[in-house]
Design a protein around this motif. Structure first.
Motif, PDB file in Angstrom:
ATOM      1  N   LEU A   1      -0.138   2.994  15.148  1.00  0.00           N
ATOM      2  CA  LEU A   1      -0.374   2.957  13.703  1.00  0.00           C
ATOM      3  C   LEU A   1      -1.827   2.600  13.414  1.00  0.00           C
ATOM      4  O   LEU A   1      -2.309   1.532  13.791  1.00  0.00           O
ATOM      5  CB  LEU A   1       0.553   1.937  13.033  1.00  0.00           C
ATOM      6  N   LEU A   2      -2.534   3.506  12.725  1.00  0.00           N
ATOM      7  CA  LEU A   2      -3.932   3.310  12.344  1.00  0.00           C
ATOM      8  C   LEU A   2      -4.141   3.819  10.922  1.00  0.00           C
ATOM      9  O   LEU A   2      -3.777   4.964  10.639  1.00  0.00           O
ATOM     10  CB  LEU A   2      -4.859   4.076  13.305  1.00  0.00           C
ATOM     11  N   PRO A   3      -4.706   2.994  10.021  1.00  0.00           N
ATOM     12  CA  PRO A   3      -5.073   1.593  10.241  1.00  0.00           C
ATOM     13  C   PRO A   3      -3.840   0.734  10.496  1.00  0.00           C
ATOM     14  O   PRO A   3      -2.706   1.198  10.355  1.00  0.00           O
ATOM     15  CB  PRO A   3      -5.762   1.200   8.927  1.00  0.00           C
ATOM     16  N   GLY A   4      -4.067  -0.530  10.861  1.00  0.00           N
ATOM     17  CA  GLY A   4      -2.968  -1.400  11.248  1.00  0.00           C
ATOM     18  C   GLY A   4      -2.112  -1.855  10.079  1.00  0.00           C
ATOM     19  O   GLY A   4      -2.471  -1.701   8.905  1.00  0.00           O
ATOM     20  N   LYS A   5      -0.993  -2.434  10.422  1.00  0.00           N
ATOM     21  CA  LYS A   5      -0.026  -2.873   9.412  1.00  0.00           C
ATOM     22  C   LYS A   5      -0.635  -3.864   8.432  1.00  0.00           C
ATOM     23  O   LYS A   5      -0.395  -3.779   7.225  1.00  0.00           O
ATOM     24  CB  LYS A   5       1.193  -3.484  10.109  1.00  0.00           C
ATOM     25  N   GLU A   6      -1.420  -4.814   8.920  1.00  0.00           N
ATOM     26  CA  GLU A   6      -1.979  -5.837   8.041  1.00  0.00           C
ATOM     27  C   GLU A   6      -2.909  -5.218   7.007  1.00  0.00           C
ATOM     28  O   GLU A   6      -2.901  -5.610   5.834  1.00  0.00           O
ATOM     29  CB  GLU A   6      -2.727  -6.890   8.849  1.00  0.00           C
ATOM     30  N   ALA A   7      -3.705  -4.227   7.415  1.00  0.00           N
ATOM     31  CA  ALA A   7      -4.602  -3.561   6.469  1.00  0.00           C
ATOM     32  C   ALA A   7      -3.817  -2.836   5.390  1.00  0.00           C
ATOM     33  O   ALA A   7      -4.164  -2.881   4.206  1.00  0.00           O
ATOM     34  CB  ALA A   7      -5.512  -2.584   7.209  1.00  0.00           C
ATOM     35  N   ILE A   8      -2.737  -2.161   5.780  1.00  0.00           N
ATOM     36  CA  ILE A   8      -1.931  -1.409   4.816  1.00  0.00           C
ATOM     37  C   ILE A   8      -1.241  -2.366   3.853  1.00  0.00           C
ATOM     38  O   ILE A   8      -1.222  -2.148   2.635  1.00  0.00           O
ATOM     39  CB  ILE A   8      -0.916  -0.522   5.555  1.00  0.00           C
ATOM     40  N   LEU A   9      -0.680  -3.456   4.374  1.00  0.00           N
ATOM     41  CA  LEU A   9      -0.026  -4.440   3.504  1.00  0.00           C
ATOM     42  C   LEU A   9      -1.029  -5.090   2.557  1.00  0.00           C
ATOM     43  O   LEU A   9      -0.698  -5.395   1.406  1.00  0.00           O
ATOM     44  CB  LEU A   9       0.672  -5.505   4.350  1.00  0.00           C
ATOM     45  N   THR A  10      -2.246  -5.294   3.019  1.00  0.00           N
ATOM     46  CA  THR A  10      -3.270  -5.893   2.150  1.00  0.00           C
ATOM     47  C   THR A  10      -3.611  -4.958   0.996  1.00  0.00           C
ATOM     48  O   THR A  10      -3.759  -5.400  -0.149  1.00  0.00           O
ATOM     49  CB  THR A  10      -4.530  -6.220   2.968  1.00  0.00           C
TER      50      THR A  10
END
Length: 379
Positions: free
Chosen positions: A80-89
């Motif tokens: 997964l790119l971008p990562g999960k934290e970036a998407i949740l942010t």
């Protein structure tokens, strides 16, 4: 190579079209039912979500409001790119504000509110001209409320009383007086290389983007450097891979971050005709580990959204430099149906093309086209 995109709207469609010449097979997931589909035809493909996740070389998103259970499935693949934290942010304004504070990046003065009674304290701290934004699921002007004077606060509290603010808090921001809205679309590769498109100037109507002009006029090297520095700090802080958009308010010589979008972005659509490598191809290049393409603008460019309207006269294609990108959606109010890109050798020529294009558009529907065209023509 295969790339799986969560979300099956126009951004996945444009990634599919950009990937085909590179031999990249882009598939999409309709997150409402988890069907794997062709992003252009919307035909269901003969494989399950689990099979598509397994077969993909890279997994990405076209918008940030993806069910977290699906993001976790994608994260566990390591692709997964971008990562999960970036998407949740990008999907949560509270997370976004905390990231900006952690990285000491300037943004609008604000308070986080999870109880309507806290609004009095917010007004005391920030003044009585406020914009209130739902921390999640708000976009294109939805999930937002405004306070113009304190005497309107009781009525606003009553409006908000029905919301579960413990579940979806509000970000209450001081109404910012700014010269203009800008955005920077850039990308970061797997090995940390950064590239940037020029700053774009964005014109909104009723909370929704109508026009993006790129390169934005009158951007000093210092202003561009400031935007790129902020982008770099965000991309490094999120260990980001792919295209990222950062939206700014320009206040004098300072840029305040309004919001970030961890994906290809509406204000980067001009790059489809206005740059050697468009944002959609560059996103695929980044997540697939391929060299990033050139981002320099060719001349002057504008992107015009077609919103809630499907009666366009295709004679508009007579206008030099015009390109129509139709999304194939059924029409409804405030829905983005298509966009038009215009390219020209300079701002004056671009303004003339915008005025010519306006003859084919309902003036009441595109309030910025005539005005911006006249300003550019006079440069």
């Amino acid at each position: 190579m295969k790339v799986l995109i969560f979300g099956a709207g126009q951004l996945a469609r444009m990634m599919y079209l950009a990937g085909a010449p590179l031999g990249i097979d882009v598939q999409a997931v309709d997150v409402s039912n988890e069907d794997v589909v062709n992003p252009v035809t919307k035909d269901k493909l003969p494989l399950s979500l689990a099979e598509a996740l397994d077969a993909a070389d890279a997994i990405s998103v076209e918008f940030e409001h993806i069910p977290e259970t699906l993001l976790e499935q994608a994260r566990l693949t390591g692709k997964l790119l971008p990562g999960k934290e970036a998407i949740l942010t990008g999907a949560d304004r509270v997370r976004e504000k905390r990231l900006l504070e952690r990285l000491a990046i300037p943004n609008c003065a604000h308070r986080i509110v999870d109880n309507v009674e806290q609004l009095d304290q917010a007004v005391d701290a920030l003044g009585d001209k406020l914009i209130l934004k739902a921390s999640r699921d708000g976009y294109d002007g939805y999930g937002q409320w405004r306070l113009a004077e304190r005497e309107d606060l009781p009525a606003l509290k009553q409006t908000l009383a029905a919301l579960d603010l413990k579940k979806v808090p509000l970000v209450v921001e001081q109404m910012q007086q700014f010269e203009r809205e800008l955005s920077l679309v850039g990308m970061r590769s797997k090995d940390g290389q950064l590239k940037f498109y020029p700053l774009a100037e964005n014109l909104h109507h009723q909370g929704q983007l109508h026009v993006s002009l790129a390169p934005a006029p009158d951007c000093s090297d210092a202003l561009t450097g400031q935007a790129q520095d902020i982008f770099s700090r965000l991309a490094e802080g999120l260990d980001y891979v792919g295209v990222l958009a950062v939206e700014f308010f320009q206040v004098g010589d300072q840029l305040l971050v309004n919001e970030i979008a961890p994906r290809v972005h509406n204000s980067g659509h001009w790059s489809m005709q206005g740059a050697d490598t468009c944002q959609f191809e560059n996103h695929l290049r980044a997540v697939c580990g391929l060299p990033l393409g050139d981002t320099q603008a060719r001349g002057a460019n504008v992107m015009i959204n077609v919103i809630g309207y499907d009666g366009l006269d295709l004679e508009l294609l007579k206008v030099p430099g015009s390109h129509l990108h139709w999304y194939g959606k059924s029409v409804r109010a405030k829905r983005k149906m298509a966009h038009i890109n215009l390219s020209a050798g300079n701002y004056k020529q671009l303004g003339e093309a915008m005025l010519a294009l306006a003859d084919y558009l309902p003036a009441s529907h595109f309030p910025h086209v005539l005005g911006e065209g006249k300003k550019l023509q006079a440069r």
